[in-house]
Scaffold this motif. Structure first.
Motif, mmCIF file in Angstrom:
data_model
loop_
_atom_site.group_PDB
_atom_site.id
_atom_site.type_symbol
_atom_site.label_atom_id
_atom_site.label_comp_id
_atom_site.label_asym_id
_atom_site.label_seq_id
_atom_site.Cartn_x
_atom_site.Cartn_y
_atom_site.Cartn_z
ATOM 1 N N THR A 247 77.443 54.853 17.582
ATOM 2 C CA THR A 247 77.754 54.054 18.776
ATOM 3 C C THR A 247 78.830 54.742 19.606
ATOM 4 O O THR A 247 78.742 54.824 20.838
ATOM 5 N N ALA A 248 79.842 55.276 18.918
ATOM 6 C CA ALA A 248 80.945 55.947 19.635
ATOM 7 C C ALA A 248 80.429 57.196 20.350
ATOM 8 O O ALA A 248 80.819 57.490 21.485
ATOM 9 N N ALA A 249 79.533 57.930 19.685
ATOM 10 C CA ALA A 249 79.001 59.170 20.287
ATOM 11 C C ALA A 249 78.164 58.846 21.526
ATOM 12 O O ALA A 249 78.266 59.529 22.558
ATOM 13 N N VAL A 250 77.365 57.787 21.432
ATOM 14 C CA VAL A 250 76.539 57.391 22.590
ATOM 15 C C VAL A 250 77.453 56.995 23.752
ATOM 16 O O VAL A 250 77.267 57.449 24.894
ATOM 17 N N ALA A 251 78.471 56.188 23.442
ATOM 18 C CA ALA A 251 79.378 55.717 24.509
ATOM 19 C C ALA A 251 80.114 56.909 25.135
ATOM 20 O O ALA A 251 80.228 57.013 26.367
ATOM 21 N N PHE A 252 80.581 57.833 24.283
ATOM 22 C CA PHE A 252 81.312 59.003 24.795
ATOM 23 C C PHE A 252 80.402 59.849 25.696
ATOM 24 O O PHE A 252 80.777 60.249 26.802
ATOM 25 N N ALA A 253 79.186 60.109 25.212
ATOM 26 C CA ALA A 253 78.278 60.966 25.981
ATOM 27 C C ALA A 253 77.898 60.311 27.307
ATOM 28 O O ALA A 253 77.793 60.990 28.337
ATOM 29 N N ARG A 254 77.714 59.000 27.293
ATOM 30 C CA ARG A 254 77.364 58.297 28.554
ATOM 31 C C ARG A 254 78.484 58.435 29.579
ATOM 32 O O ARG A 254 78.247 58.554 30.773
ATOM 33 N N GLU A 255 79.700 58.443 29.076
ATOM 34 C CA GLU A 255 80.832 58.489 29.999
ATOM 35 C C GLU A 255 81.214 59.915 30.395
ATOM 36 O O GLU A 255 81.544 60.188 31.536
ATOM 37 N N ARG A 256 81.139 60.861 29.415
ATOM 38 C CA ARG A 256 81.719 62.192 29.671
ATOM 39 C C ARG A 256 80.716 63.349 29.665
ATOM 40 O O ARG A 256 81.081 64.472 29.994
ATOM 41 N N LEU A 257 79.504 63.104 29.226
ATOM 42 C CA LEU A 257 78.569 64.234 29.087
ATOM 43 C C LEU A 257 77.322 64.077 29.959
ATOM 44 O O LEU A 257 76.213 64.423 29.560
ATOM 45 N N VAL A 258 77.545 63.534 31.145
ATOM 46 C CA VAL A 258 76.428 63.425 32.094
ATOM 47 C C VAL A 258 76.654 64.474 33.176
ATOM 48 O O VAL A 258 77.700 64.490 33.824
ATOM 49 N N PHE A 259 75.694 65.374 33.310
ATOM 50 C CA PHE A 259 75.847 66.503 34.239
ATOM 51 C C PHE A 259 74.633 66.586 35.159
ATOM 52 O O PHE A 259 73.579 66.034 34.855
ATOM 53 N N ASP A 260 74.818 67.343 36.237
ATOM 54 C CA ASP A 260 73.681 67.636 37.116
ATOM 55 C C ASP A 260 72.907 68.796 36.476
ATOM 56 O O ASP A 260 73.145 69.968 36.735
ATOM 57 N N LEU A 261 71.977 68.427 35.608
ATOM 58 C CA LEU A 261 71.330 69.467 34.795
ATOM 59 C C LEU A 261 70.292 70.273 35.560
ATOM 60 O O LEU A 261 69.988 71.402 35.168
ATOM 61 N N VAL A 262 69.763 69.717 36.636
ATOM 62 C CA VAL A 262 68.818 70.522 37.433
ATOM 63 C C VAL A 262 69.573 71.746 37.961
ATOM 64 O O VAL A 262 69.104 72.879 37.873
ATOM 65 N N THR A 263 70.793 71.516 38.457
ATOM 66 C CA THR A 263 71.592 72.625 38.991
ATOM 67 C C THR A 263 72.072 73.546 37.861
ATOM 68 O O THR A 263 71.937 74.768 37.948
ATOM 69 N N LEU A 264 72.628 72.964 36.798
ATOM 70 C CA LEU A 264 73.147 73.802 35.700
ATOM 71 C C LEU A 264 72.037 74.653 35.077
ATOM 72 O O LEU A 264 72.224 75.818 34.749
ATOM 73 N N LEU B 207 57.307 67.853 37.821
ATOM 74 C CA LEU B 207 58.345 68.181 38.800
ATOM 75 C C LEU B 207 59.682 68.463 38.123
ATOM 76 O O LEU B 207 60.085 67.730 37.214
ATOM 77 N N THR B 208 60.377 69.478 38.622
ATOM 78 C CA THR B 208 61.683 69.823 38.055
ATOM 79 C C THR B 208 62.639 68.642 38.114
ATOM 80 O O THR B 208 63.387 68.381 37.176
ATOM 81 N N GLU B 209 62.571 67.895 39.232
ATOM 82 C CA GLU B 209 63.569 66.840 39.439
ATOM 83 C C GLU B 209 63.465 65.694 38.437
ATOM 84 O O GLU B 209 64.434 64.976 38.220
ATOM 85 N N THR B 210 62.299 65.521 37.791
ATOM 86 C CA THR B 210 62.221 64.443 36.792
ATOM 87 C C THR B 210 62.777 64.901 35.437
ATOM 88 O O THR B 210 62.915 64.088 34.516
ATOM 89 N N GLU B 211 63.041 66.184 35.304
ATOM 90 C CA GLU B 211 63.711 66.775 34.132
ATOM 91 C C GLU B 211 62.898 66.691 32.848
ATOM 92 O O GLU B 211 63.438 66.917 31.766
ATOM 93 N N LEU B 212 61.604 66.354 32.986
ATOM 94 C CA LEU B 212 60.779 66.310 31.775
ATOM 95 C C LEU B 212 60.279 67.702 31.404
ATOM 96 O O LEU B 212 60.114 68.015 30.227
#
Ligand SMILES: Cc1cc2nc3c(=O)[nH]c(=O)nc-3n(C[C@H](O)[C@H](O)[C@H](O)COP(=O)(O)OP(=O)(O)OC[C@H]3O[C@@H](n4cnc5c(N)ncnc54)[C@H](O)[C@@H]3O)c2cc1C
Length: 381
Positions: free
Chosen positions: A14-31, A346-351
């Protein structure tokens, strides 16, 4: 037999999910398009203690059991879509940090583990060479003893974290005439003269992880940097691969669940021929297969973690976990593209990125074919 999660396991996920939701969301299409290591993501992972999840506190780690570590990694994989970043974490943990804990001298542990476990240093390993892939015993890199030093000479390929690593477990032979019995492991630091970490090589997926080549040209290291005994390299490699194969895909369990939930939402919402596409058996059965793969992959991976926690050998289970989770991850991400129709392409859907990321898992830590070979041997074939 008790299949219930302990409160610690539940809490950590639960802690890992909460941490990732808050701190590990990036613009992955660009990265992903930039194809460079997610340094900021690494710093954030380190602040969560991830770089030392299973390492004892006295060496700066979080001292989590293996099943709690797996829960934490699964939670990160569920809420952080940066598969490359979590792959870099896996390489750091299973192929450098844990082997130093398992095989290092006290002086080596004191020197490297606090930095590695806190994520101030980054680790990786270098076994593969241009001419030695699945057949690791065919490696050509040599280590020649000269007084209190070894001189390393050779080339390595596909070194995950290589271009950004501070310390690497490098495999070489102390005597090519001894075949696999000459294999020996060494700890090589980034600033060692004669070590050339070449640029990151562009690749299909996992682009936010840095994978590169390295050259060792008359690279002189202190003899005290030998990890384990001379000639013990193959045993050491097999034991570290046991952990890596069993646990490196823990984040993929989270990724598969994330993808499956997204597909369920889409199957409920998307209307064609006057009804939700989830009402067509061709779609609903795909989702059932996703669930089946996820649950079997989970069962196998957590059983492996439990076996290792009991101090049991689980080489053959490790190969089965690696084989099943990687093949499951690939199939689930391919099915997700299909289920989304044109949008999935499509790239933008990130699938499509998920497919590219997942495909790497059939190759690293030993290919799917190699895992089948190892399992076949354990079956007496
Ligand atoms: C993203 C990524 C990260 C990696 N990170 C690292 C790392 O950090 N450190 C490191 O040392 N290496 C790393 N590797 C290298 C990886 O371990 C090798 O790619 C892998 O072991 C296969 O070796 P190879 O590429 O030379 O293929 P080969 O061994 O040449 O194999 C080619 C094909 O032949 C098949 N094959 C080979 N032998 C057999 C057999 N006996 N039976 C049946 N089929 C066989 C293989 O399965 C494959 O399909 C990484 C690779 C990737 C893709």
């Amino acid at each position: 037999m008790d299949f219930a999660w302990t409160p610690d396991e539940r809490r950590m996920k639960t802690a890992a999910v909460a941490f990732a939701r808050e701190r590990l969301v990036f613009d992955l299409v660009t990265l992903d398009a930039q194809g460079s290591f997610n340094q900021e993501g690494w710093k954030r992972l380190a602040s969560f203690g991830a770089a030392g999840f299973p390492i004892p506190r006295r060496y700066g780690g979080s001292e989590l059991s293996l099943s709690v570590t797996a829960q934490a990694l699964e939670g990160l994989g569920y809420a952080c879509a940066d598969n490359g970043l979590l792959f870099a974490l896996g390489a750091h943990l299973w192929a450098c940090t844990l082997p130093i804990l398992m095989f290092g001298t006290e002086a080596q542990k004191e020197r490297y583990l606090p930095g590695l476990a806190r994520g101030k240093l980054m680790g990786g390993h270098a076994m593969t060479e241009p001419e030695a892939g699945s057949d690791v015993a065919a490696l050509r890199t040599t280590a020649t003893r000269k007084g209190d030093t070894y001189v390393l000479q050779g080339r390595k390929a596909f070194v995950t974290n290589g271009p950004v690593a501070d310390v690497l477990v490098v495999f070489a032979t102390v005597d090519p005439s001894r075949g696999s019995e000459g294999l020996t492991a060494f700890l090589v630091e980034k600033r060692q003269p004669g070590l050339h970490l070449d640029r990151a090589v562009p690749k299909m997926g996992l682009r936010t992880a840095s994978v590169g080549e390295l050259r060792l040209e008359a690279c002189v290291i202190p003899a005290t940097n030998r990890l384990g005994e001379e000639g013990a390299g193959l045993t050491l490699f097999s034991q570290m691969m046991e952990y890596e194969r069993g646990l490196i895909l823990a984040p993929a369990l989270g990724a598969m669940e994330r993808t499956m939930e997204r597909c369920i939402r889409r199957a409920r919402e998307r209307q064609q021929f006057g009804k939700a596409i989830g009402g067509f058996q061709a779609i609903s059965h795909k989702l059932v297969e996703m669930k089946l793969r996820l649950e079997t992959a989970r069962g196998m991976l957590y059983r492996f973690a439990w076996l290792k926690q009991q101090g049991r050998s689980a080489m053959f289970e490790a190969s089965l976990v690696k084989l099943h989770v990687s093949e499951s991850w690939v199939q689930t991400s391919l099915d997700a593209v299909q289920l989304h129709g044109g949008l999935g392409y499509l790239t933008e859907t990130e699938l499509e990125r998920e497919v590219r990321d997942a495909l790497g898992s059939r190759l690293y830590s030993g290919t799917s074919e190699l895992q089948r070979e190892l399992v076949a041997r354990s079956m007496g074939l």
